[in-house]
Each structure stands twice: as structure tokens, then as C-alpha cells.
Design a protein around this motif. Structure first.
Motif, PDB file in Angstrom:
ATOM      1  N   VAL A 184       1.337   0.731   9.795  1.00  0.00           N
ATOM      2  CA  VAL A 184       0.997   2.073   9.330  1.00  0.00           C
ATOM      3  C   VAL A 184       0.506   2.899  10.515  1.00  0.00           C
ATOM      4  CG1 VAL A 184      -0.637   3.353   7.872  1.00  0.00           C
ATOM      5  CG2 VAL A 184       0.449   1.260   7.006  1.00  0.00           C
ATOM      6  N   CYS A 195       0.841  -1.198   0.000  1.00  0.00           N
ATOM      7  CA  CYS A 195       0.000   0.000   0.000  1.00  0.00           C
ATOM      8  C   CYS A 195       0.881   1.254   0.000  1.00  0.00           C
ATOM      9  CB  CYS A 195      -0.961  -0.014   1.188  1.00  0.00           C
ATOM     10  SG  CYS A 195      -0.318   0.781   2.667  1.00  0.00           S
ATOM     11  N   CYS A 222      -4.485   5.354  -0.267  1.00  0.00           N
ATOM     12  CA  CYS A 222      -4.615   3.981   0.222  1.00  0.00           C
ATOM     13  C   CYS A 222      -6.082   3.570   0.305  1.00  0.00           C
ATOM     14  CB  CYS A 222      -3.954   3.852   1.595  1.00  0.00           C
ATOM     15  SG  CYS A 222      -3.969   2.151   2.212  1.00  0.00           S
ATOM     16  N   CYS A 275       0.913   3.856   1.974  1.00  0.00           N
ATOM     17  CA  CYS A 275       1.158   4.545   3.243  1.00  0.00           C
ATOM     18  C   CYS A 275       2.641   4.500   3.624  1.00  0.00           C
ATOM     19  CB  CYS A 275       0.358   3.879   4.371  1.00  0.00           C
ATOM     20  SG  CYS A 275      -1.424   3.985   4.188  1.00  0.00           S
ATOM     21  N   HIS A 298      -6.086   1.273   4.636  1.00  0.00           N
ATOM     22  CA  HIS A 298      -5.879   1.691   6.021  1.00  0.00           C
ATOM     23  C   HIS A 298      -6.730   2.870   6.509  1.00  0.00           C
ATOM     24  CE1 HIS A 298      -2.124  -0.632   5.108  1.00  0.00           C
ATOM     25  NE2 HIS A 298      -2.485  -1.185   6.243  1.00  0.00           N
TER      26      HIS A 298
HETATM   27 ZN   LIG Z   1      -2.109   1.881   3.561  1.00  0.00          ZN
END
Ligand SMILES: [Zn+2]
Ligand SMILES: [Zn+2]
Length: 143
Positions: A28, A18, A37, A20, A40
Motif C-alpha cells: 500500500v 483491506c 482502512c 486500500c 495502514h
Molecule cells: Zn489498507
């Protein structure tokens, strides 16, 4: 703030891939999720399966997640290249073959550690540490 992840037991492939920024543990930071993203942010509505308060962060593990991301990118590159072949197609056998390749590479490296005369000569004390390290990257041989 809290460090969060979507896999059980620590950061996994979702954190690896991802967009992040990763906390030092490879999870994260819930207060620092990427707008890009889809995993999250709370607005994504996904279940977080692991996490801890920032002050309880073990502050190690990020390198493993970064390495995992590298493996996943390399794996995707193989699939993409195969798909560009005239007769290439996205086959399950190809995915299994790549995973087997990855496990074989880990096993090779673990066996290099386990069978190193230089490490063995170092002292038996350290050899058990080395073997534990090898088992960590090649867990399937532990019966
Ligand atoms: Zn993420
Ligand atoms: Zn953390």
C-alpha cells in the motif's frame, strides 16, 4: 513516498483484504491509504513489517495479492454458506478443511506442471524452470 505492508517479507493477507488501493508490488502506498482502512493509516497505530521507497518498487506482485484476495473471499463464502445451514456452525475443523482443500488444489496444479509430458518434451532446460514454478505454488513438497 513509501510502499508499506503489515506482513513480514512482502504483501500478505492484510493487504489482500483491506480497502486500500494496491501499489504495483501489492503493498500500500503510504500516501494513498483508504480512510476506510483500519490497518495502514498511521492513525491506526499498527506496525508496518515490510516496505520500500516507491522508487525501489519491484513493480510486480500485485496480481498475487489480488489472487490471494480472491481465495480469501471464496473461503469466506464457504464459511458463510455453512453458517446458513440449520446445523451449520463456525467450526475450526471447517477452517482446516478449507485450507487443506486450497493446498490440495495448489498441489494438483503443481503436479500437473511437474508431470506434463508436453512441458517435458519442450526441452530439459525449460523443465527446470517449470519445476521451479511448480515449487513456488506448492512449496511443501520441497524437503
Ligand atoms: Zn489498507
Ligand atoms: Zn512497491
Amino acid at each position: 513516498m513509501t510502499h508499506i505492508g503489515r506482513s513480514f517479507g512482502g504483501p500478505g493477507h492484510i493487504e489482500a483484504t483491506c480497502p486500500c488501493d494496491l501499489a504495483p508490488c501489492g503493498l500500500v502506498d503510504a500516501g494513498n491509504v483508504s480512510d476506510e482502512c483500519d490497518q495502514h493509516p498511521t492513525t491506526a497505530g499498527k506496525t508496518m513489517r515490510t516496505g520500500h521507497a516507491a522508487e525501489d518498487c519491484p513493480e510486480m506482485g500485485r496480481d498475487v495479492v489480488v489472487a490471494l484476495a480472491k481465495v480469501l473471499r471464496a473461503r469466506q463464502a464457504i464459511v458463510d454458506a455453512a453458517c446458513e445451514e440449520p446445523e451449520g456452525f463456525h467450526s475450526l475443523a471447517l477452517l482446516d478443511a478449507i485450507d487443506d482443500y486450497g493446498r490440495a488444489v495448489s498441489h494438483l496444479n503443481a503436479e500437473r506442471i511437474r508431470n506434463s509430458k508436453r512441458l517435458r518434451d519442450y526441452t530439459d532446460d525449460h523443465m527446470s524452470d517449470c519445476n521451479e514454478a511448480a515449487d513456488e505454488i506448492d512449496p511443501e513438497v520441497i524437503a
